[in-house]
Design an enzyme around this catalytic site. Structure first.
Site, PDB file in Angstrom:
ATOM      1  N   LYS A 202       5.147   3.138   0.407  1.00  0.00           N
ATOM      2  CA  LYS A 202       4.965   3.618   1.784  1.00  0.00           C
ATOM      3  C   LYS A 202       6.276   3.474   2.578  1.00  0.00           C
ATOM      4  O   LYS A 202       7.260   2.985   2.057  1.00  0.00           O
ATOM      5  CB  LYS A 202       3.804   2.889   2.448  1.00  0.00           C
TER       6      LYS A 202
HETATM    7  C1  LIG Z   1      -1.920   4.408   0.638  1.00  0.00           C
HETATM    8  C2  LIG Z   1      -3.013   4.895   1.497  1.00  0.00           C
HETATM    9  C3  LIG Z   1      -4.059   4.048   1.910  1.00  0.00           C
HETATM   10  C4  LIG Z   1      -4.274   2.689   1.323  1.00  0.00           C
HETATM   11  O1  LIG Z   1      -3.268   1.800   1.547  1.00  0.00           O
HETATM   12  P1  LIG Z   1      -3.324   0.383   0.789  1.00  0.00           P
HETATM   13  O2  LIG Z   1      -2.353  -0.438   1.568  1.00  0.00           O
HETATM   14  O3  LIG Z   1      -2.896   0.632  -0.619  1.00  0.00           O
HETATM   15  O4  LIG Z   1      -4.706  -0.120   0.891  1.00  0.00           O
HETATM   16  C5  LIG Z   1      -4.979   4.511   2.820  1.00  0.00           C
HETATM   17  N1  LIG Z   1      -4.906   5.762   3.290  1.00  0.00           N
HETATM   18  C6  LIG Z   1      -3.942   6.621   2.914  1.00  0.00           C
HETATM   19  C7  LIG Z   1      -3.915   7.986   3.510  1.00  0.00           C
HETATM   20  C8  LIG Z   1      -2.979   6.226   1.979  1.00  0.00           C
HETATM   21  O5  LIG Z   1      -2.049   7.084   1.566  1.00  0.00           O
END
Ligand SMILES: *Cc1c(COP(=O)(O)O)cnc(C)c1O
Length: 404
Positions: A202
């Site tokens: 991310k």
């Molecule tokens: C990555 C992602 C999540 C989940 O994030 P985590 O930190 O892995 O729980 C939720 N929503 C979207 C749109 C994502 O891309």
């Protein structure tokens, strides 16, 4: 042949030193670094409260709990999203009501959200569910690829239909949306609760991690308590010298707290977040320029009243103008050493949702058409000039080889 991975995290000596400092400090789990990370995150976004947790999924789960969701109630979610957005609704045995996306931004289509809310108000069937069903408790817009959804319209709908606005901002840091009055608003400030992800790929990472931000003190307190076994406030202090051993369990909470080791990474990533954003923005501009004259593919669209965090660079190939489909296109890029991904197969096409709610192809035509054509190209700080050139040349080569 040059190999370009889909993603490579950007970790500098600053993150490493901060983690080492934590390891040497004698305090590894939730403690002073997490407090500092929360304070700095809240300050950066201009919100009152930030609650650090171990994933965005946990943040979404705690958000729904905080707004008081009950079994059988409804939550609007886009079908064009990652599993987490809707699975957290199912944790409560509540019902995710899926909504199609718009063709340009790939975010939730607010006109269709309104139609859905009106159908519910009129007691009509909603995806796989006949009345009686519970009330609509929340809407969870997702900011696809880092571009904020139509938050003004979402707010109007949430006010009118009296439900909470919880934002899935897993792709954002930072991101901005301009209102009709010309005001630029920062991600984190528009929803009742806004949830971020610090998963490895991310915009900023703590390995695994997440944050829920809000200006509502009650929501923040509830999420904090529920993130650690339902222990009464600031239970982590109980191991401080001189702190009281006494705590009370006020609810059956979860185990979602973020460690100080992770927060150490977060503190330094947050400090670099604008620089990381600038780099992604400039890489995205280079891609868009290189592909501008290529009629067989569509580059990501960003509204003039948005600033995207550029978490993703998804292209859409015109499969009617090519002799290969999206899957084969990805294979061809793979043969040229390029890692790609698909964000995403719409939720309603996954077996769980098909089986549980009877969804199928044809129900969300925009999301389905996008899914058949979309490919995420490598986009991350640290992607070199040569690597990006290789991605561009290879993509154009696949197109010229297989165009009709
Ligand atoms: C990555 C992602 C999540 C989940 O994030 P985590 O930190 O892995 O729980 C939720 N929503 C979207 C749109 C994502 O891309």
């Amino acid at each position: 042949m040059m190999k370009v991975p889909f993603f490579r995290p950007s970790i500098t000596e600053a993150e490493i030193d901060e983690v080492v400092d934590t390891l040497r400090s004698g305090w590894l789990t939730t403690g002073p670094k997490t407090k500092k990370f929360e304070q700095q995150f809240a300050e950066k976004l201009g919100v009152k409260h930030a609650v650090a947790v171990n994933s965005c999924t946990a943040a979404l789960h705690l958000s729904l709990e905080a707004v008081g969701i009950q079994r059988g109630e409804l939550v609007l979610v886009p079908t064009y999203t990652f599993a987490a957005t809707a699975e957290v609704v199912r944790y409560f045995d509540a019902i995710p009501v899926m909504v199609d996306c718009t063709d340009d931004t790939l975010c939730m289509d607010m006109d269709k959200a309104r139609e859905t809310l009106e159908s519910i108000r009129n007691g009509k069937d909603v995806v796989g569910h006949r009345p009686p069903y519970g009330r609509v408790r929340a809407m969870i817009p997702v900011h696809y690829g880092g571009q904020m959804a139509d938050v003004d319209e979402a707010r109007k709908l949430c006010d009118e239909f009296k439900c909470a606005m919880i934002e899935d901002a897993a792709h954002c840091l930072p991101a901005f949306a301009q209102s009709d009055d010309g005001d630029w608003r920062k991600i984190g400030t528009t929803g009742d609760i806004v949830c971020f992800s610090f998963y490895a790929n991310k915009c900023m990472t703590t390995g695994e991690g997440g944050m829920a931000v809000t200006n509502n003190a009650e929501y923040a307190d509830r999420m904090r308590v529920m993130s650690l076994h339902g222990m009464s406030k600031d239970a982590w202090r109980r191991f401080d010298t001189g702190a009281s051993w006494y705590y009370e369990i006020v609810a059956p909470g979860f185990k979602y707290n973020l460690t100080d080791i992770a927060s150490a990474i977060g503190i330094q990533q947050l400090a670099r977040s604008d620089a990381l954003w600038e780099e992604r923005t400039s890489l995205a501009a280079k891609y868009s320029k290189a592909f501008a004259e290529c009629p067989q593919l569509r580059t990501p669209f960003v509204r003039s009243d948005r600033k995207s965090s550029w978490h993703l660079y998804p292209i859409r190939i015109d499969t009617n103008a090519l002799t290969i489909d999206r899957g084969q296109f990805i294979e061809e890029l793979g043969k040229r050493g390029i890692g790609t991904s698909v964000h995403w197969m719409p939720l309603h096409l996954h077996p769980y949702y098909r089986e549980t709610y009877g969804t199928s192809r044809g129900m969300y035509p925009v999301a389905e058409a996008v899914y058949d054509q979309i490919i995420s190209l490598p986009l991350f700080p640290g992607l070199t000039n040569d690597e990006q050139k290789h991605v561009i040349v290879s993509t154009l080569d696949v197109i010229s080889t297989y165009k009709k």
